[in-house]
Design an enzyme around this catalytic site. Structure first.
Site, PDB file in Angstrom:
ATOM      1  N   CYS A   1      23.472 -32.209 -17.127  1.00  0.00           N
ATOM      2  CA  CYS A   1      24.814 -32.249 -17.696  1.00  0.00           C
ATOM      3  C   CYS A   1      24.809 -31.622 -19.098  1.00  0.00           C
ATOM      4  O   CYS A   1      24.748 -30.400 -19.218  1.00  0.00           O
ATOM      5  CB  CYS A   1      25.326 -33.684 -17.717  1.00  0.00           C
ATOM      6  SG  CYS A   1      27.120 -33.794 -17.950  1.00  0.00           S
TER       7      CYS A   1
ATOM      8  N   HIS B   1      24.624 -34.918 -12.092  1.00  0.00           N
ATOM      9  CA  HIS B   1      23.602 -35.913 -12.433  1.00  0.00           C
ATOM     10  C   HIS B   1      22.792 -36.266 -11.176  1.00  0.00           C
ATOM     11  O   HIS B   1      23.144 -37.196 -10.437  1.00  0.00           O
ATOM     12  CB  HIS B   1      24.253 -37.187 -12.981  1.00  0.00           C
ATOM     13  CG  HIS B   1      24.820 -37.047 -14.352  1.00  0.00           C
ATOM     14  ND1 HIS B   1      24.153 -37.448 -15.485  1.00  0.00           N
ATOM     15  CD2 HIS B   1      26.007 -36.542 -14.777  1.00  0.00           C
ATOM     16  CE1 HIS B   1      24.897 -37.205 -16.548  1.00  0.00           C
ATOM     17  NE2 HIS B   1      26.032 -36.653 -16.149  1.00  0.00           N
TER      18      HIS B   1
ATOM     19  N   GLU C   1      20.134 -37.845 -10.896  1.00  0.00           N
ATOM     20  CA  GLU C   1      19.470 -39.153 -10.979  1.00  0.00           C
ATOM     21  C   GLU C   1      20.267 -40.258 -10.297  1.00  0.00           C
ATOM     22  O   GLU C   1      19.702 -41.271  -9.858  1.00  0.00           O
ATOM     23  CB  GLU C   1      19.213 -39.539 -12.435  1.00  0.00           C
ATOM     24  CG  GLU C   1      20.427 -39.883 -13.282  1.00  0.00           C
ATOM     25  CD  GLU C   1      21.078 -38.683 -13.944  1.00  0.00           C
ATOM     26  OE1 GLU C   1      21.801 -38.876 -14.946  1.00  0.00           O
ATOM     27  OE2 GLU C   1      20.871 -37.553 -13.467  1.00  0.00           O
TER      28      GLU C   1
END
Length: 593
Positions: A398, A525, A527
């Site tokens: 990001c 993102h 994750e």
């Protein structure tokens, strides 16, 4: 519907979320379908506008909702997909009540906390508890409710009242209360003290909730005489006093619960005999043993703005851990404050400056996570420049991707003033700009949020290969700035590759430097969707590249094109539906994240 309520007493930060997730893992191992609800008593509508220093990271769900980080724990540990309604806040409740009042639902009534607010809470819980979150048809068997904060907090009172009313309406055989408390040890005496727990249980009872199980947090195993004392004064059976002592790897907590026969205690309270099976945690046990056996380190420097609180980067840490386990390495991470890399710190605090640069230079790989605001940005740019020029594996997420584009513009396009309009609105070379559809007046819920599709443009790029050469991927987003499409051609001509774009082809999703061993930035993102045994491909790539073995992963991905779990080496895997890994507040930490 069966309910398990997890509350906390004495102090905050005891691990209610860990306990709730572990109970969920245990109940799933008994063959039960589980859903979760997190209650946050604050007045914010959601977590989106709260500083990471206040409540840790903001977790983003597929539907674009910005929620408490515990929902990330639930998704990872239980393998479920939650929605915005699984996170209840006081702000959402008050908005719902106000909307009903304006509509006329309470026509003629004086709208009050009791019963209108409390009934709204209870009805919300009962409605969401029936919604399946595991991809199967039909309602779940058990709903785990975590009440945020500490028993006795003023802001929690409407919720404790509502939950008390819920417990009475569904009956004691359908409602189990687990109270998580602290049993401290005074260093002078070396004695485990029970009085804080006694007072906390008293407060809980005064609010209309009776604990069936007390989960005692302590530094060491709870002594038998202490358990007996707690049982005697808290009116809880001694077998229901659980000792959740500190362990070197908190993946052991579900095993501790099983060892203390928590499943039997919950089954007895909820009358699950004949419904719940014997807990089967063989996969979980093998996962714990496997992760505990790792000893070859891989060191990652996380260069960010919120490094004083590791919970601000909780999902990043978990994704790194998942990838390192899959690659049979022991994760060692170092938080590097981006401010400490800047020349200002060099002049004001030389020792901090030198220490920060040493951590960066000692790392096998560099990760730049997300964030907002201009503090520490120049330090992040310096970190990206160092990684690019020295062929250090790099992953920017990001803001981290935007930083990489800014650094590339300055260094390769010779635009020394290149910047983001977020940090310098008047910049002459805006390589990062505000998204046209974004709101300039309202901050909450106005970003580009949730699951969005990214289409690969460069088929032989590292990112495309890591994702198994798919045409597109769906990943979760949270941003209001983007790469300036007017600068894309110039950046590509200078050697930057935009490996993936959105469906319009105008919004950049993945950036790479093809001449670099591993230099990738993502606007999304990755994750948020990482799971143990089903790791994020980009995090796996970072770990592999940091170990100098990226090609081995790329070759395996070409075999596992469906992106199924991969574990290099001895073939031992981890359970893709289970994760129980939580952050600490230390600057440097090993794989126990």
């Amino acid at each position: 519907m069966k309910y398990v309520l997890v509350t906390g007493g004495v102090v905050s930060g005891l691990g209610k979320g860990i306990t709730a997730s572990s109970v969920g893992v245990l109940l799933q191992s008994c063959g039960l379908r589980v859903t979760c609800i997190k209650i946050d008593p604050y007045l914010n509508y959601d977590a989106g506008t709260i500083s990471p220093y206040e409540h840790g990271e903001v977790f983003v769900l597929d539907d674009g909702s910005e929620v408490d980080l515990d929902l990330g724990n639930y998704e990872r540990s239980l393998g479920v997909t939650l929605t915005r309604d699984n996170n209840i806040t006081y702000g959402k409740i008050l908005q719902s009540v106000a909307r009903k009042e304006r509509k006329g639902d309470y026509l003629g009534e004086t709208v009050q906390i009791v019963p209108h607010v409390t009934d709204t809470i209870r009805e919300w819980v009962e409605r969401v508890a029936m919604i399946p979150v595991d991809g199967k048809e039909g309602p779940p068997d058990v709903c785990i409710i975590e009440l945020g904060g500490t028993i006795g907090d003023n802001e929690s009172r409407p919720f404790t009242d509502a939950l008390s009313r819920l417990s009475h309406s569904v009956g004691s055989e359908n409602f189990c209360v687990i109270h998580v408390t602290l049993v401290p040890v005074l260093s002078v005496l070396g004695e485990q003290k029970t009085k804080p727990t006694q007072y906390s249980v008293r407060d809980l009872r005064s609010l209309g909730l009776t604990p069936n199980i007390i989960a005692c947090r302590s530094t060491k195993v709870l002594e038998e005489n202490v358990k007996a004392k707690l049982s005697r004064f808290c009116y809880v059976p001694i077998q229901n006093i659980l000792s959740l002592y500190d362990v070197h790897n908190i993946w052991h907590i579900p095993l501790l619960l099983k060892e203390h026969k928590a499943d039997e205690a919950i089954s007895k309270v909820l009358n699950l005999t004949g419904i719940a099976k014997e807990p089967s945690l063989e996969k979980w046990t093998s996962m714990v043993e496997f992760s505990d056996s790792l000893h070859i380190p891989v060191r990652i420097a996380i260069v960010g703005k919120y490094t004083d609180l590791s919970d601000a980067y909780l999902s990043v840490l978990k994704a790194l851990f998942h990838a390192s386990v899959a690659f049979r390495k022991k994760l060692v991470y170092d938080f590097v404050s981006s401010c400490d890399l800047e020349n200002t710190t060099k002049n004001e605090n030389p020792s901090a400056y030198e220490a920060a640069w040493k951590l960066l230079k000692d790392a096998d790989g560099v990760l730049l996570p997300g964030g907002f605001g201009d503090r520490g940005i120049e330090g992040m740019i310096l970190a990206a420049k160092y990684a690019r020029e020295n062929n250090i594996p790099f992953l920017g997420i990001c803001l981290g991707m935007q930083i990489a584009v800014i650094e590339f513009s300055r260094s390769l396009l010779c635009l020394s003033n290149a910047n983001s309009t977020e940090f310098k609105p008047e910049t002459k070379h805006p390589c990062i700009i505000f998204m046209p559809e974004g709101s300039m007046t309202h901050m909450g819920g106005t970003m580009r949020l949730g699951s969005r599709r990214a289409y690969f443009q460069v088929k032989d790029s590292i990112s495309a290969r890591l994702y198994g050469n798919k045409e597109y991927v769906d990943e979760r987003h949270r941003h209001r700035y983007e790469v300036n499409p007017d600068m894309v051609a110039s950046l590509e001509k200078a050697g930057l590759s935009f490996a993936a774009k959105d469906e319009t082809g105008k919004r950049m999703e993945i950036v790479e430097v093809p001449s670099h061993p591993f230099f990738i930035g993502t606007q999304f993102h990755p994750e948020y969707k990482s799971r143990p045994g089903k790791v994020s491909p980009l995090f796996l790539g970072l770990i592999a590249a940091s170990c100098g073995e990226l090609e081995a992963v790329l070759n395996q991905v070409s075999i596992h094109k469906d992106n199924q779990p991969m574990v290099l080496g001895n073939g031992k895997g981890v359970d893709p539906n289970n994760d129980f890994c939580n952050g600490t507040n230390k600057k440097s930490q090993t794989h126990l994240v």
